[in-house]
Design a protein around this motif. Structure first.
Motif, PDB file in Angstrom:
ATOM      1  N   SER A  42      40.449  33.175  32.965  1.00 19.85           N
ATOM      2  CA  SER A  42      40.616  34.416  33.706  1.00 19.85           C
ATOM      3  C   SER A  42      41.524  34.113  34.885  1.00 19.85           C
ATOM      4  N   THR A  44      40.863  34.361  38.045  1.00 18.42           N
ATOM      5  CA  THR A  44      40.178  33.585  39.079  1.00 18.42           C
ATOM      6  C   THR A  44      40.018  32.129  38.663  1.00 18.42           C
ATOM      7  N   THR A  45      39.818  31.859  37.373  1.00 15.86           N
ATOM      8  CA  THR A  45      39.703  30.480  36.910  1.00 15.86           C
ATOM      9  C   THR A  45      41.025  29.745  37.084  1.00 15.86           C
ATOM     10  N   LEU A  47      43.522  30.539  39.157  1.00 13.01           N
ATOM     11  CA  LEU A  47      43.792  30.381  40.590  1.00 13.01           C
ATOM     12  C   LEU A  47      42.904  29.306  41.206  1.00 13.01           C
ATOM     13  N   GLY A  48      41.649  29.237  40.781  1.00 16.03           N
ATOM     14  CA  GLY A  48      40.751  28.195  41.282  1.00 16.03           C
ATOM     15  C   GLY A  48      41.229  26.808  40.906  1.00 16.03           C
ATOM     16  N   LEU A  77      36.801  30.820  44.580  1.00 17.59           N
ATOM     17  CA  LEU A  77      37.296  31.395  43.323  1.00 17.59           C
ATOM     18  C   LEU A  77      36.406  31.010  42.140  1.00 17.59           C
ATOM     19  N   ARG A  81      34.085  33.796  39.836  1.00 15.81           N
ATOM     20  CA  ARG A  81      34.720  34.127  38.558  1.00 15.81           C
ATOM     21  C   ARG A  81      33.835  34.952  37.646  1.00 15.81           C
TER      22      ARG A  81
END
Length: 94
Positions: A42, A44-45, A47-48, A77, A81
């Motif tokens: 995803s 957020t994953t 970006l994290g 993040l 998620r």
């Protein structure tokens, strides 16, 4: 999570497809390793993970403030998620 009526409708479509064209249904049901990884990703994953890489790079470059900021961002993040914009009580109504 989809509402129950949409889940029921998707099951009906899947059963109809299996009846009409079992070969196509089998091909659509098969998932390879790339598809499984892509399904788990995803925004957020990703970006994290990028923030975590940035934190490690800042650590090696001696940038303490950058490392701290990137680490906090990565943790936030990864923690968020699975967070949903929908309140828990409204999931069945959507």
């Amino acid at each position: 999570m989809l509402p129950k009526d949409e889940q029921r409708r998707l099951r009906e479509i899947e059963q109809q497809l299996s009846t009409d064209d079992p070969k196509l249904a089998r091909r659509l049901g098969e998932t390879g390793p790339i598809e499984r990884v892509r399904a788990g990703l995803s925004l957020t994953t990703v970006l994290g993970a990028l923030a975590a890489v940035l934190a490690v790079a800042c650590l090696f470059l001696g940038e303490g403030a950058g490392m701290f900021t990137a680490t906090v961002l990565a943790v936030v993040l990864f923690a968020l998620r699975r967070w949903s914009m929908m309140p828990h009580g409204d999931e069945e109504q959507a």
